[in-house]
Design a protein around this motif. Structure first.
Motif, PDB file in Angstrom:
ATOM      1  N   GLU A 109       0.823  -1.213   0.000  1.00  0.00           N
ATOM      2  CA  GLU A 109       0.000   0.000   0.000  1.00  0.00           C
ATOM      3  C   GLU A 109       0.855   1.261   0.000  1.00  0.00           C
ATOM      4  O   GLU A 109       0.549   2.226  -0.698  1.00  0.00           O
ATOM      5  N   THR A 110       1.934   1.251   0.768  1.00  0.00           N
ATOM      6  CA  THR A 110       2.812   2.417   0.850  1.00  0.00           C
ATOM      7  C   THR A 110       3.476   2.682  -0.494  1.00  0.00           C
ATOM      8  O   THR A 110       3.539   3.824  -0.959  1.00  0.00           O
ATOM      9  N   LYS A 119       1.158   4.143  -3.140  1.00  0.00           N
ATOM     10  CA  LYS A 119       0.954   5.585  -2.978  1.00  0.00           C
ATOM     11  C   LYS A 119       2.144   6.385  -3.490  1.00  0.00           C
ATOM     12  O   LYS A 119       2.075   7.601  -3.581  1.00  0.00           O
ATOM     13  N   ASP A 147       5.116   6.364  -1.925  1.00  0.00           N
ATOM     14  CA  ASP A 147       5.993   6.663  -0.797  1.00  0.00           C
ATOM     15  C   ASP A 147       7.138   5.655  -0.727  1.00  0.00           C
ATOM     16  O   ASP A 147       7.076   4.568  -1.303  1.00  0.00           O
TER      17      ASP A 147
END
Length: 101
Positions: free
Chosen positions: A34-35, A38, A40
């Motif tokens: 998920e990170t 995004k 990131d």
């Protein structure tokens, strides 16, 4: 080592059940995904860091026919090992190289 073996090792090292180790590993993998999705970066000091890099569209060749093809642009995940991990992986190689001299 596959996922099941990793779960077994985590459970044994941490003194927890395999179910708890599986849940922790799946949570880690979900959060990393998920990170990165995004855009990131993830950094675990000493272990390493994951980041996303853009790969531009480029021209390639089909190895069977030799015909030119376009390879689409895409995002790729990059991992850079931290100092502790790099040292752990390369220590036996350095020691073996010194013994040969």
């Amino acid at each position: 080592m596959n996922k099941t073996q990793l779960i077994d090792a985590i459970a044994e090292d941490a003194g927890i059940t395999k179910a708890a180790a599986k849940s922790a590993l799946e949570s880690f993998l979900k959060n990393v995904g998920e990170t990165l999705t995004k855009g990131d970066k993830i950094s675990l000091v000493g272990f390493g860091s994951w980041s996303i890099s853009e790969r531009a569209e480029r021209e390639g060749r089909n190895p069977q026919t030799g015909k030119s093809i376009k390879i689409a642009a895409k995002k790729v995940v990059k991992f850079k090992a931290g100092a502790d991990l790099d040292g752990a992986v390369n220590t036996p190689v350095k020691a073996a190289a010194k013994k040969k001299k």
